[in-house]
Scaffold this active site. Sequence first.
Site, PDB file in Angstrom:
ATOM      1  N   GLY A  35       1.027  -1.184  -0.240  1.00 40.82           N
ATOM      2  CA  GLY A  35      -0.288   0.528  -0.229  1.00 40.82           C
ATOM      3  C   GLY A  35       0.489   1.135   0.176  1.00 40.82           C
ATOM      4  O   GLY A  35       0.261   1.707   0.433  1.00 40.82           O
ATOM      5  N   GLY A  38       0.243   4.940  -1.185  1.00 44.24           N
ATOM      6  CA  GLY A  38      -1.092   5.739  -0.683  1.00 44.24           C
ATOM      7  C   GLY A  38      -0.649   6.450   0.104  1.00 44.24           C
ATOM      8  O   GLY A  38       0.617   7.621   0.270  1.00 44.24           O
ATOM      9  N   GLY A  41       1.046   5.088   3.173  1.00 39.18           N
ATOM     10  CA  GLY A  41       2.080   4.698   2.119  1.00 39.18           C
ATOM     11  C   GLY A  41       3.732   5.885   2.161  1.00 39.18           C
ATOM     12  O   GLY A  41       4.919   5.549   2.458  1.00 39.18           O
ATOM     13  N   ASP A  61       2.107  -1.429  -4.089  1.00 39.36           N
ATOM     14  CA  ASP A  61       0.988  -1.389  -4.845  1.00 39.36           C
ATOM     15  C   ASP A  61      -0.076  -1.961  -5.913  1.00 39.36           C
ATOM     16  O   ASP A  61       0.807  -2.563  -6.738  1.00 39.36           O
ATOM     17  CB  ASP A  61       1.265   0.338  -4.358  1.00 39.36           C
ATOM     18  CG  ASP A  61      -0.741   1.035  -3.735  1.00 39.36           C
ATOM     19  OD1 ASP A  61      -1.612   1.039  -4.244  1.00 39.36           O
ATOM     20  OD2 ASP A  61      -0.151   1.855  -3.003  1.00 39.36           O
ATOM     21  N   ASP A 177      -2.392   5.990  18.623  1.00 36.21           N
ATOM     22  CA  ASP A 177      -2.956   6.436  20.101  1.00 36.21           C
ATOM     23  C   ASP A 177      -1.844   6.774  21.260  1.00 36.21           C
ATOM     24  O   ASP A 177      -2.034   7.699  21.870  1.00 36.21           O
ATOM     25  CB  ASP A 177      -3.731   5.116  20.200  1.00 36.21           C
ATOM     26  CG  ASP A 177      -4.663   4.894  19.474  1.00 36.21           C
ATOM     27  OD1 ASP A 177      -5.361   5.541  18.886  1.00 36.21           O
ATOM     28  OD2 ASP A 177      -5.030   3.081  18.889  1.00 36.21           O
ATOM     29  N   HIS A 204      -8.225  -0.301  18.947  1.00 34.13           N
ATOM     30  CA  HIS A 204      -7.832   0.764  17.809  1.00 34.13           C
ATOM     31  C   HIS A 204      -9.012   1.257  17.069  1.00 34.13           C
ATOM     32  O   HIS A 204      -9.352   0.963  15.705  1.00 34.13           O
ATOM     33  CB  HIS A 204      -6.335   0.472  17.155  1.00 34.13           C
ATOM     34  CG  HIS A 204      -6.413   1.523  15.895  1.00 34.13           C
ATOM     35  ND1 HIS A 204      -5.770   2.594  17.035  1.00 34.13           N
ATOM     36  CD2 HIS A 204      -6.961   1.838  14.593  1.00 34.13           C
ATOM     37  CE1 HIS A 204      -5.955   3.723  15.611  1.00 34.13           C
ATOM     38  NE2 HIS A 204      -6.076   3.342  14.949  1.00 34.13           N
TER      39      HIS A 204
HETATM   40  N1  LIG Z   1      -3.828   1.557  12.638  1.00 35.34           N
HETATM   41  C1  LIG Z   1      -3.811   3.231  12.816  1.00 35.34           C
HETATM   42  O1  LIG Z   1      -3.748   3.731  13.602  1.00 35.34           O
HETATM   43  C2  LIG Z   1      -3.827   3.688  11.008  1.00 35.34           C
HETATM   44  C3  LIG Z   1      -5.188   3.112   9.799  1.00 35.34           C
HETATM   45  N2  LIG Z   1      -5.359   3.991   8.908  1.00 35.34           N
HETATM   46  C4  LIG Z   1      -5.908   2.896   7.709  1.00 35.34           C
HETATM   47  O2  LIG Z   1      -4.753   2.900   6.650  1.00 35.34           O
HETATM   48  C5  LIG Z   1      -5.139   2.168   5.907  1.00 35.34           C
HETATM   49  C6  LIG Z   1      -4.770   3.464   4.477  1.00 35.34           C
HETATM   50  O3  LIG Z   1      -5.233   4.588   4.336  1.00 35.34           O
HETATM   51  P1  LIG Z   1      -4.577   5.939   4.014  1.00 35.34           P
HETATM   52  O4  LIG Z   1      -3.185   5.926   3.642  1.00 35.34           O
HETATM   53  O5  LIG Z   1      -4.939   6.224   4.092  1.00 35.34           O
HETATM   54  O6  LIG Z   1      -5.759   5.087   2.078  1.00 35.34           O
HETATM   55  P2  LIG Z   1      -5.227   5.282   1.197  1.00 35.34           P
HETATM   56  O7  LIG Z   1      -6.414   5.513   0.045  1.00 35.34           O
HETATM   57  O8  LIG Z   1      -4.958   7.064   0.730  1.00 35.34           O
HETATM   58  O9  LIG Z   1      -3.769   4.698   0.551  1.00 35.34           O
HETATM   59  C7  LIG Z   1      -4.194   2.849   0.222  1.00 35.34           C
HETATM   60  C8  LIG Z   1      -3.514   1.974  -0.489  1.00 35.34           C
HETATM   61  O10 LIG Z   1      -4.094   0.860  -0.533  1.00 35.34           O
HETATM   62  C9  LIG Z   1      -3.674   0.341  -1.613  1.00 35.34           C
HETATM   63  N3  LIG Z   1      -4.462  -0.761  -1.491  1.00 35.34           N
HETATM   64  C10 LIG Z   1      -5.483  -1.652  -2.398  1.00 35.34           C
HETATM   65  N4  LIG Z   1      -5.152  -2.342  -2.556  1.00 35.34           N
HETATM   66  C11 LIG Z   1      -4.603  -3.345  -2.100  1.00 35.34           C
HETATM   67  C12 LIG Z   1      -3.722  -3.902  -2.363  1.00 35.34           C
HETATM   68  N5  LIG Z   1      -4.274  -4.934  -2.568  1.00 35.34           N
HETATM   69  N6  LIG Z   1      -2.468  -4.148  -2.324  1.00 35.34           N
HETATM   70  C13 LIG Z   1      -2.270  -2.946  -2.167  1.00 35.34           C
HETATM   71  N7  LIG Z   1      -2.332  -1.834  -2.278  1.00 35.34           N
HETATM   72  C14 LIG Z   1      -3.513  -1.320  -1.892  1.00 35.34           C
HETATM   73  C15 LIG Z   1      -4.452   1.548  -2.575  1.00 35.34           C
HETATM   74  O11 LIG Z   1      -3.696   1.333  -3.992  1.00 35.34           O
HETATM   75  C16 LIG Z   1      -4.165   3.018  -2.137  1.00 35.34           C
HETATM   76  O12 LIG Z   1      -2.450   3.645  -3.182  1.00 35.34           O
HETATM   77  C17 LIG Z   1      -6.969   2.494   5.756  1.00 35.34           C
HETATM   78  O13 LIG Z   1      -7.552   1.347   5.987  1.00 35.34           O
HETATM   79  C18 LIG Z   1      -6.957   3.262   6.831  1.00 35.34           C
HETATM   80  O14 LIG Z   1      -7.974   3.130   7.607  1.00 35.34           O
HETATM   81  C19 LIG Z   1      -5.022   5.017   9.094  1.00 35.34           C
HETATM   82  C20 LIG Z   1      -4.889   5.621  10.009  1.00 35.34           C
HETATM   83  C21 LIG Z   1      -3.954   5.097  10.927  1.00 35.34           C
HETATM   84  O1  LIG Z   2      -9.575   6.973  12.317  1.00 34.16           O
HETATM   85  C1  LIG Z   2      -9.409   6.754  11.414  1.00 34.16           C
HETATM   86  O2  LIG Z   2      -9.590   6.162  10.486  1.00 34.16           O
HETATM   87  C2  LIG Z   2      -7.758   6.391  10.712  1.00 34.16           C
HETATM   88  C3  LIG Z   2      -7.296   5.883  12.430  1.00 34.16           C
HETATM   89  O3  LIG Z   2      -7.151   4.764  12.425  1.00 34.16           O
HETATM   90  C4  LIG Z   2      -6.979   7.251  13.362  1.00 34.16           C
HETATM   91  O4  LIG Z   2      -6.801   8.064  12.657  1.00 34.16           O
HETATM   92  O5  LIG Z   2      -6.617   6.529  14.197  1.00 34.16           O
END
Ligand SMILES: NC(=O)C1=CN([C@@H]2O[C@H](COP(=O)(O)OP(=O)(O)OC[C@H]3O[C@@H](n4cnc5c(N)ncnc54)[C@H](O)[C@@H]3O)[C@@H](O)[C@H]2O)C=CC1
Ligand SMILES: O=C([O-])CC(=O)C(=O)O
Length: 341
Positions: A35, A38, A41, A61, A177, A204
């Site tokens: 990913g 993204g 990423g 990606d 967090d 989370h």
């Molecule tokens: N654990 C945490 O604390 C946090 C988790 N997240 C989560 O992280 C994830 C990504 O968020 P963003 O980067 O903002 O989203 P984004 O949409 O900007 O990037 C996601 C990337 O994943 C890629 N992708 C989709 N399907 C794929 C596959 N099968 N294989 C490889 N890549 C693939 C897309 O092409 C895109 O480049 C979301 O689910 C979000 O909720 C976001 C913030 C905090």
């Molecule tokens: O809130 C969201 O969807 C993304 C996330 O997990 C965070 O920012 O902690």
Amino acid sequence: MRSSLLRSVKTLARPTTARAYSVDSVPSRKVTVLGAAGGIGQPLSLLMKLNPLVSQLALYDIGGTPGVAADVSHINSRSEVAGYMGDDQLGLALEGSDVVIIPAGVPRKPGMTRDDLFNINAGIVKSLCTAIAKYCPHAIVNMISNPVNSTVPIAAEVFKKAGIYDEKKLFGVTTLDVVRAKTFYAGKANVNVAEVNVPVVGGHAGVTILPLFSQATPKANLSQEDIQALTKRTQDGGTEVVEAKAGKGSATLSMAYAGAIFADACLKGLNGVPDVVECSYVQSTITELPFFASKVRLGKNGVEEVLGLGPLSDYEKEGLEKLKPELKSSIEKGIEFAKKN
Ligand SMILES: NC(=O)C1=CN([C@@H]2O[C@H](COP(=O)(O)OP(=O)(O)OC[C@H]3O[C@@H](n4cnc5c(N)ncnc54)[C@H](O)[C@@H]3O)[C@@H](O)[C@H]2O)C=CC1
Ligand SMILES: O=C([O-])CC(=O)C(=O)O
């Protein structure tokens, strides 16, 4: 650990050659980002390129990775960078990987919960974990994709089905967090943020995020009202960013920072650095729930020890009981999905 990452960044920001630090004394480590093109990423790939513990950086990606990889590869730091795009290059991206970081999948829009992402992200995580089981079954996995409370149990089931599950190697990344709890606490307590430590336990999402401000250091005499406000702000931190971005996604930059800190801790553990402790959502027996976030000691095999909760205030005890039903059902939802699909 945060300061050591900053030290690494400072060292690498100097116009030096790659020989400025002793490459010979640092083991070779391949890190793969799934990913990588993204919102998380890209900056995460940048931060991993700045990490001198990484010798090979694989950026995968479904699209866009050749550009990201070409861009990041010009940075004069230790690791060699390669971009991989599409299903048929996934194996190459993963082969030989020591740490796989997964920020793949869709982010929230205002009004959505993390669980609303389940339908799309569960399938993405499942297929990526199936590939991990095939191409780098011994890698440490850092799961960022939401809903983390369910995607980690999904990954565990996929690995079990493939016969390669090692509970010591699967981590849900909850570092953001902790990063938020530290920032918000430092602001309220008026203490140096660089010195602050706050464990965050549970899961989370919303109320499952339980910051333990009673264990925060340096100590401060905050009122119960302040503690409750800090707890709520930490639980709603993700939503605060989602609303501020107004439809353009969720936390990406702070998440990349948090993800880089956690991956750095995993690499240090692998390399035998002692006393590396971070909060993470892992398989656990410290409550009756099979997965739970708490402080974890990291070592050469991943989880070395899941640390206990420590003494809780009455408010935190109440929060712990409140979070259990939601966390339990998110875990069961993930397990059920992986078993059925
Ligand atoms: N654990 C945490 O604390 C946090 C988790 N997240 C989560 O992280 C994830 C990504 O968020 P963003 O980067 O903002 O989203 P984004 O949409 O900007 O990037 C996601 C990337 O994943 C890629 N992708 C989709 N399907 C794929 C596959 N099968 N294989 C490889 N890549 C693939 C897309 O092409 C895109 O480049 C979301 O689910 C979000 O909720 C976001 C913030 C905090
Ligand atoms: O809130 C969201 O969807 C993304 C996330 O997990 C965070 O920012 O902690």
